[in-house]
Design a protein around this motif. Sequence first.
Motif, PDB file in Angstrom:
ATOM      1  N   MET A 126       0.698  -1.054   0.030  1.00 60.25           N
ATOM      2  CA  MET A 126      -0.090   0.222   0.205  1.00 60.25           C
ATOM      3  C   MET A 126       1.295   1.437   0.130  1.00 60.25           C
ATOM      4  O   MET A 126       0.940   1.987   0.963  1.00 60.25           O
ATOM      5  N   LYS A 127       1.582   1.314  -0.827  1.00 62.42           N
ATOM      6  CA  LYS A 127       2.561   2.466  -0.998  1.00 62.42           C
ATOM      7  C   LYS A 127       2.007   3.882  -1.018  1.00 62.42           C
ATOM      8  O   LYS A 127       3.248   4.750  -0.039  1.00 62.42           O
ATOM      9  N   PHE A 128       0.764   4.276  -0.824  1.00 65.29           N
ATOM     10  CA  PHE A 128       0.682   5.519  -0.596  1.00 65.29           C
ATOM     11  C   PHE A 128       0.677   6.425   1.394  1.00 65.29           C
ATOM     12  O   PHE A 128       1.267   7.125   1.646  1.00 65.29           O
ATOM     13  N   ARG A 129       0.920   4.756   1.996  1.00 68.68           N
ATOM     14  CA  ARG A 129       1.048   5.669   3.524  1.00 68.68           C
ATOM     15  C   ARG A 129       2.834   5.511   3.746  1.00 68.68           C
ATOM     16  O   ARG A 129       2.393   5.618   4.810  1.00 68.68           O
ATOM     17  N   TYR A 130       3.196   4.870   2.956  1.00 71.59           N
ATOM     18  CA  TYR A 130       4.694   5.234   3.104  1.00 71.59           C
ATOM     19  C   TYR A 130       4.973   6.325   1.792  1.00 71.59           C
ATOM     20  O   TYR A 130       6.389   6.378   1.854  1.00 71.59           O
ATOM     21  N   THR A 131       4.514   7.549   2.880  1.00 71.86           N
ATOM     22  CA  THR A 131       4.385   8.781   1.606  1.00 71.86           C
ATOM     23  C   THR A 131       4.746  10.293   2.745  1.00 71.86           C
ATOM     24  O   THR A 131       4.468   9.770   4.196  1.00 71.86           O
ATOM     25  N   ASN A 132       6.350  11.305   2.765  1.00 71.69           N
ATOM     26  CA  ASN A 132       6.086  11.806   3.526  1.00 71.69           C
ATOM     27  C   ASN A 132       4.826  12.255   4.061  1.00 71.69           C
ATOM     28  O   ASN A 132       4.912  12.857   4.667  1.00 71.69           O
ATOM     29  N   GLU A 133       3.930  13.243   2.723  1.00 77.61           N
ATOM     30  CA  GLU A 133       3.184  13.843   3.168  1.00 77.61           C
ATOM     31  C   GLU A 133       1.745  12.505   4.274  1.00 77.61           C
ATOM     32  O   GLU A 133       0.888  13.195   5.454  1.00 77.61           O
ATOM     33  N   ALA A 134       2.037  11.559   3.843  1.00 78.22           N
ATOM     34  CA  ALA A 134       0.795  10.801   4.399  1.00 78.22           C
ATOM     35  C   ALA A 134       1.506  10.214   5.486  1.00 78.22           C
ATOM     36  O   ALA A 134       0.413  10.394   6.850  1.00 78.22           O
ATOM     37  N   VAL A 135       3.040  10.123   5.858  1.00 78.29           N
ATOM     38  CA  VAL A 135       2.934   9.709   7.240  1.00 78.29           C
ATOM     39  C   VAL A 135       2.768  11.769   8.379  1.00 78.29           C
ATOM     40  O   VAL A 135       2.777  11.193   9.151  1.00 78.29           O
ATOM     41  N   ILE A 137       0.698  13.648   7.976  1.00 82.13           N
ATOM     42  CA  ILE A 137      -0.956  13.164   7.976  1.00 82.13           C
ATOM     43  C   ILE A 137      -0.949  12.519   9.834  1.00 82.13           C
ATOM     44  O   ILE A 137      -1.491  13.196  10.799  1.00 82.13           O
ATOM     45  N   HIS A 138      -0.377  11.114   9.836  1.00 86.61           N
ATOM     46  CA  HIS A 138      -0.724  10.455  10.348  1.00 86.61           C
ATOM     47  C   HIS A 138       0.008  10.513  11.670  1.00 86.61           C
ATOM     48  O   HIS A 138      -1.462  10.529  12.971  1.00 86.61           O
ATOM     49  N   ARG A 139       0.836  11.353  12.106  1.00 89.93           N
ATOM     50  CA  ARG A 139       0.896  12.156  13.383  1.00 89.93           C
ATOM     51  C   ARG A 139       0.240  12.890  13.319  1.00 89.93           C
ATOM     52  O   ARG A 139       0.570  12.893  14.979  1.00 89.93           O
ATOM     53  N   LEU A 140       0.230  13.462  13.345  1.00 95.96           N
ATOM     54  CA  LEU A 140      -0.916  14.064  13.928  1.00 95.96           C
ATOM     55  C   LEU A 140      -2.470  14.190  13.974  1.00 95.96           C
ATOM     56  O   LEU A 140      -2.542  14.789  14.968  1.00 95.96           O
ATOM     57  N   LEU A 141      -2.359  13.123  12.912  1.00 98.45           N
ATOM     58  CA  LEU A 141      -3.779  12.460  13.451  1.00 98.45           C
ATOM     59  C   LEU A 141      -3.377  11.593  15.685  1.00 98.45           C
ATOM     60  O   LEU A 141      -4.849  11.691  15.693  1.00 98.45           O
ATOM     61  N   GLU A 142      -2.502  11.014  15.297  1.00100.25           N
ATOM     62  CA  GLU A 142      -2.143  10.254  16.942  1.00100.25           C
ATOM     63  C   GLU A 142      -1.527  11.362  17.500  1.00100.25           C
ATOM     64  O   GLU A 142      -2.416  10.858  19.036  1.00100.25           O
ATOM     65  N   GLU A 143      -0.895  12.459  17.445  1.00107.66           N
ATOM     66  CA  GLU A 143      -0.833  13.428  18.056  1.00107.66           C
ATOM     67  C   GLU A 143      -2.429  14.029  18.096  1.00107.66           C
ATOM     68  O   GLU A 143      -1.815  15.015  19.393  1.00107.66           O
ATOM     69  N   GLY A 144      -3.178  13.234  18.093  1.00110.17           N
ATOM     70  CA  GLY A 144      -4.751  14.492  18.406  1.00110.17           C
ATOM     71  C   GLY A 144      -4.917  15.978  17.640  1.00110.17           C
ATOM     72  O   GLY A 144      -5.805  16.373  18.208  1.00110.17           O
ATOM     73  N   THR A 276      -5.258  17.608   3.735  1.00114.26           N
ATOM     74  CA  THR A 276      -5.004  17.050   2.362  1.00114.26           C
ATOM     75  C   THR A 276      -3.753  16.189   1.619  1.00114.26           C
ATOM     76  O   THR A 276      -2.871  17.031   2.026  1.00114.26           O
ATOM     77  N   MET A 277      -4.059  15.528   0.516  1.00118.40           N
ATOM     78  CA  MET A 277      -2.808  15.814   0.068  1.00118.40           C
ATOM     79  C   MET A 277      -3.474  15.620  -1.849  1.00118.40           C
ATOM     80  O   MET A 277      -4.488  15.744  -2.098  1.00118.40           O
ATOM     81  N   TRP A 278      -2.156  15.927  -2.626  1.00120.55           N
ATOM     82  CA  TRP A 278      -2.917  16.185  -4.038  1.00120.55           C
ATOM     83  C   TRP A 278      -3.458  16.786  -3.872  1.00120.55           C
ATOM     84  O   TRP A 278      -4.958  17.472  -4.159  1.00120.55           O
ATOM     85  N   PRO A 279      -3.861  18.188  -3.759  1.00122.36           N
ATOM     86  CA  PRO A 279      -2.631  19.110  -3.167  1.00122.36           C
ATOM     87  C   PRO A 279      -2.015  19.138  -1.015  1.00122.36           C
ATOM     88  O   PRO A 279      -3.069  19.115  -0.764  1.00122.36           O
ATOM     89  N   PHE A 280      -0.716  18.736  -0.792  1.00120.09           N
ATOM     90  CA  PHE A 280      -0.749  18.710   0.855  1.00120.09           C
ATOM     91  C   PHE A 280      -0.828  20.025   1.106  1.00120.09           C
ATOM     92  O   PHE A 280      -0.726  20.917   0.454  1.00120.09           O
TER      93      PHE A 280
END
Length: 350
Positions: A126-135, A137-144, A276-280
């Motif tokens: 699942m290549k999109f999970r391993y992109t700078n932008e997704a990681v 945003i995911h960190r923002l999610l995890e940090e609340g 957002t991704m695309w554009p980030f």
Amino acid sequence: MNQKKTDKVNMAVIGLGVGRWHADSWTQTANTRLVALCDADEKKLTQAKEHYGVKGYTSYQELCEDEEVDAVSVCVPNYLHAPISIYALEHGKHVLCEKPLANTISAGEAMVSAAKKSGLVAMVAMKFRYTNEAVYIHRLLEEGKLGEIYYGWTTYLRQLGGIPGMGGWFTRKPLSGGGPMIDNGVHFLDVLWWLMGCPKPTRVSGATYAKFGPLGKGASGWNRVPEPDEFSVEDLATAIIHFENGASVLIDNGWAGFVPSEVIGLRVMGTKGGATMWPFAVCEESEDGRVSTSVPDLTGSHVDTQFFHFADCILNNKTPISSFENCLTVLKMLCAVYESADAKKEVEIL
Ligand SMILES: NC(=O)c1ccc[n+]([C@@H]2O[C@H](COP(=O)([O-])OP(=O)(O)OC[C@H]3O[C@@H](n4cnc5c(N)ncnc54)[C@H](O)[C@@H]3O)[C@@H](O)[C@H]2O)c1
């Protein structure tokens, strides 16, 4: 999980279409090396063997007997993901399987069972999970920092001409599992769902359309009306997916249609922020209550590629982010879109 003592994982690639990208990646990734290739097509195999300078097999069963091989990339048509991944796991090979996990839920469930039984690393690419932008945003999610995520949206629409592999396995439902929703939609839904914290899906309402493929339109270089079995998938699909926590997702994916140009987009919306991704871009509320939008500078930031992550899981006894088990839920949502479209009503996901 098996733990290896060496510093590099010995990789082989089965299927040399997109598998050539995997082969390149295994030669370029710090914790892997490419040791073997496999393709049922002897000509493709010979060309690739010469290019990479490694041994090759036309039989995946023979490849799986090779003791030098620690792990395999499974890059074959969707209907072969299950039999080949399961065979590899049963023969002691860790598996990185291309998306989607499988073409049917029962095949996907069998893969999850085989993975559990083997104790080996079983991951979907699942290549999109391993992109700078997704990681990011995911960190923002995890940090609340985004608050409660209540809505997600994603689109990917191609113009006429975007139908891949017309007449081949891509456009035959029994072999692919479906059209653009399972082919490209899988990537978009996967990363969106991950960025929403992987909530449990409960209900899906989907619609599918086949307005161009059955007429022989929408694929470049194709100029006849296909036989019904040559095009038995949709060329556009749309759905709303509901989750147990009250959140929902709106998604559409098309291979062919009258859009001014290719359309791509993804957004997550939370009670404290959105991205957002695309554009980030990231949209947040500052302490004084003002809303600000920024494009965080990711220059120089590093995230592990899916290839490094897979090998790292093998070498350091970790569970992959996009494990077979995790990605089975994505497959269930995609299959529910088709089930709902066929039934012309909302369906439940168990
Ligand atoms: N992640 C991505 O961006 C991406 C891009 C394209 C394709 N894919 C996925 O990769 C997979 C392969 O797609 P593709 O476009 O490369 O397809 P393809 O048809 O171009 O290539 C598949 C290859 O598998 C080989 N093959 C078929 N049966 C085999 C068998 N029994 N043993 C060994 N080799 C066999 C074929 O000869 C062919 O070379 C699909 O699941 C697709 O969804 C992912």
